[in-house]
Scaffold this active site. Structure first.
Site, PDB file in Angstrom:
ATOM      1  N   CYS A 142     -27.639 -21.529 -25.544  1.00 50.24           N
ATOM      2  CA  CYS A 142     -28.512 -20.055 -25.057  1.00 50.24           C
ATOM      3  C   CYS A 142     -28.360 -18.785 -26.318  1.00 50.24           C
ATOM      4  O   CYS A 142     -28.758 -19.938 -27.542  1.00 50.24           O
ATOM      5  CB  CYS A 142     -27.619 -19.604 -23.808  1.00 50.24           C
ATOM      6  SG  CYS A 142     -28.832 -18.259 -23.120  1.00 50.24           S
ATOM      7  N   LYS A 163     -39.636 -12.752 -18.765  1.00 49.35           N
ATOM      8  CA  LYS A 163     -38.032 -13.268 -18.897  1.00 49.35           C
ATOM      9  C   LYS A 163     -38.268 -15.191 -18.540  1.00 49.35           C
ATOM     10  O   LYS A 163     -39.157 -15.122 -17.100  1.00 49.35           O
ATOM     11  CB  LYS A 163     -37.058 -13.066 -18.121  1.00 49.35           C
ATOM     12  CG  LYS A 163     -35.700 -13.230 -17.764  1.00 49.35           C
ATOM     13  CD  LYS A 163     -34.768 -12.861 -17.453  1.00 49.35           C
ATOM     14  CE  LYS A 163     -33.189 -13.045 -17.256  1.00 49.35           C
ATOM     15  NZ  LYS A 163     -32.182 -12.641 -16.341  1.00 49.35           N
ATOM     16  N   SER A 192     -31.987 -18.225 -18.507  1.00 49.72           N
ATOM     17  CA  SER A 192     -31.491 -16.776 -18.267  1.00 49.72           C
ATOM     18  C   SER A 192     -32.313 -16.528 -19.140  1.00 49.72           C
ATOM     19  O   SER A 192     -31.166 -16.133 -20.524  1.00 49.72           O
ATOM     20  CB  SER A 192     -30.620 -17.010 -17.650  1.00 49.72           C
ATOM     21  OG  SER A 192     -30.715 -15.387 -17.373  1.00 49.72           O
ATOM     22  N   HIS A 235     -28.535 -23.032 -19.776  1.00 48.38           N
ATOM     23  CA  HIS A 235     -27.406 -22.859 -19.153  1.00 48.38           C
ATOM     24  C   HIS A 235     -27.051 -23.636 -17.916  1.00 48.38           C
ATOM     25  O   HIS A 235     -26.555 -23.748 -17.167  1.00 48.38           O
ATOM     26  CB  HIS A 235     -27.069 -21.614 -18.492  1.00 48.38           C
ATOM     27  CG  HIS A 235     -26.879 -20.685 -19.821  1.00 48.38           C
ATOM     28  ND1 HIS A 235     -25.903 -19.989 -20.310  1.00 48.38           N
ATOM     29  CD2 HIS A 235     -27.818 -19.878 -19.889  1.00 48.38           C
ATOM     30  CE1 HIS A 235     -25.874 -18.862 -20.485  1.00 48.38           C
ATOM     31  NE2 HIS A 235     -26.940 -18.689 -20.528  1.00 48.38           N
ATOM     32  N   GLU A 237     -23.937 -25.166 -17.609  1.00 50.45           N
ATOM     33  CA  GLU A 237     -22.153 -24.605 -16.920  1.00 50.45           C
ATOM     34  C   GLU A 237     -22.306 -23.802 -15.974  1.00 50.45           C
ATOM     35  O   GLU A 237     -20.540 -23.703 -15.097  1.00 50.45           O
ATOM     36  CB  GLU A 237     -21.569 -24.333 -18.490  1.00 50.45           C
ATOM     37  CG  GLU A 237     -21.728 -22.715 -18.455  1.00 50.45           C
ATOM     38  CD  GLU A 237     -23.202 -22.253 -19.363  1.00 50.45           C
ATOM     39  OE1 GLU A 237     -23.259 -21.149 -19.583  1.00 50.45           O
ATOM     40  OE2 GLU A 237     -23.758 -23.616 -19.863  1.00 50.45           O
ATOM     41  N   ARG A 249     -27.901  -8.572  -9.666  1.00 52.06           N
ATOM     42  CA  ARG A 249     -27.626  -6.784 -10.980  1.00 52.06           C
ATOM     43  C   ARG A 249     -28.872  -6.794 -11.047  1.00 52.06           C
ATOM     44  O   ARG A 249     -28.833  -5.361 -11.134  1.00 52.06           O
ATOM     45  CB  ARG A 249     -26.525  -8.054 -11.645  1.00 52.06           C
ATOM     46  CG  ARG A 249     -26.266  -7.703 -12.971  1.00 52.06           C
ATOM     47  CD  ARG A 249     -26.289  -7.788 -13.862  1.00 52.06           C
ATOM     48  NE  ARG A 249     -27.113  -8.720 -14.964  1.00 52.06           N
ATOM     49  CZ  ARG A 249     -27.346  -9.751 -15.609  1.00 52.06           C
ATOM     50  NH1 ARG A 249     -26.065 -10.140 -16.009  1.00 52.06           N
ATOM     51  NH2 ARG A 249     -28.552 -10.207 -15.815  1.00 52.06           N
TER      52      ARG A 249
END
EC number: 2.3.1.31
Length: 306
Positions: A142, A163, A192, A235, A237, A249
């Protein structure tokens, strides 16, 4: 084969419960095997979560791996207990005379800042320069991928109008590449981020190959032609609930954030997320470890770069 990590690392209990073979340092020292020596430069704020995610993938391969966790000394972590960092992490100063088979540089939530404004940028540049002669192959993730492409090749990151957030379809655009061996024709990866590296910018660099991309998320996998630098802009992972955590969040912060795409059934956050990237994530890390590290790294690590 197992991963070899510090005996009391919090990830041990989680990974053992998932039947992932974790070997204690004491047991490993009594085996006459040279494990792959892999450093993880963890610059994510949620370090314990990130280290567990990466160790889960590294531990699901047939190759014995010794893990060394690194953190930037020039950055004060606000989200990880100092005791954890002091116990399980090393700084660059402590390892700069060592050699490693592989290095993983994680992402970090700083992609909207110029690279030069990130408070550990100078230290990260030093580490990336050191890796040329002290690490056989580096996997950048990333923002770590954006940072590596910028430092090594001058590829800029560019702002996105909104985003890129969710789980997206990807296609291979190269055939007969070892990193892509076993990949499905269409595979899924979480993203992200607020910035990107473009196909046009990467394609200008003769030493780089774009291996996979997404119509919605853009360039995903890039590799140097010698295989010593791998860049993954997503990502793979991430665990099942990471995007959910990030979404909630940002809502709590009052940010203008959309529901992550292709993640909740019917895009309904009240429902359990669907994991579509687990197989791809395991295969990506297996292929990197096997074809780009294990089969290529010198037995004597001091011969790296010679």
């Amino acid at each position: 084969m197992p991963i070899r990590i510090p005996d009391n690392l919090p990830a041990v209990e989680i990974l053992n419960s998932e039947n992932i073979f974790v070997m204690s340092e004491d047991r490993a020292y009594h085996q006459d095997i040279r494990p792959l020596k892999i450093a993880i430069l963890n610059i994510m704020p949620t370090k314990i979560t990130t280290e567990t995610q990466l160790l889960r993938l590294l531990g699901n391969t047939p190759i014995q791996v010794e893990i060394i966790l690194l953190r930037p000394a020039s950055h004060l972590s606000k989200n990880t207990p100092e005791e954890h960092l002091e116990t399980f992490y090393k700084t660059f100063d402590e390892v700069q005379r060592e050699h490693f088979d592989g290095l993983i540089i994680t992402g970090a939530p700083v992609e909207q800042m110029p690279f030069e404004d990130v408070n550990y940028w100078e230290e990260l540049k030093q580490i990336m320069d050191w890796s040329k002669k002290n690490v056989y192959s580096t996997l950048h993730i990333c923002w770590g991928a954006q940072a590596g492409l910028y430092y090594h090749y001058g590829v800029p990151k560019r702002d996105l109008p909104k985003k890129v957030f969710g789980v997206f379809e990807h296609n291979k655009i190269k055939e007969h590449v070892k990193l892509l061996r076993g990949f499905d024709d269409i595979f899924f990866v979480p993203h992200s981020r607020h910035t990107e590296v473009t196909h046009e910018d990467v394609a200008k660099i003769d030493d780089l190959e774009i291996l996979a991309e997404s119509k919605e998320a853009g360039v995903y996998l890039v590799a140097s032609k010698d295989g010593r630098h791998i860049f993954a802009t997503g990502h793979s992972e991430y665990d099942p609930y990471t995007l959910k955590f990030e979404y909630e969040r940002d809502l709590e912060k009052g940010l203008d954030i959309e529901v992550p795409k292709n993640y909740f059934p019917g895009d309904d956050p009240a429902k359990e997320p669907i994991v579509r990237w687990r197989g791809h994530g395991n295969l990506l890390f297996l292929n990197w470890l096997n074809y780009y590290v294990y089969q290529e790294t010198p037995y004597d690590l001091t011969n790296i770069g010679k």
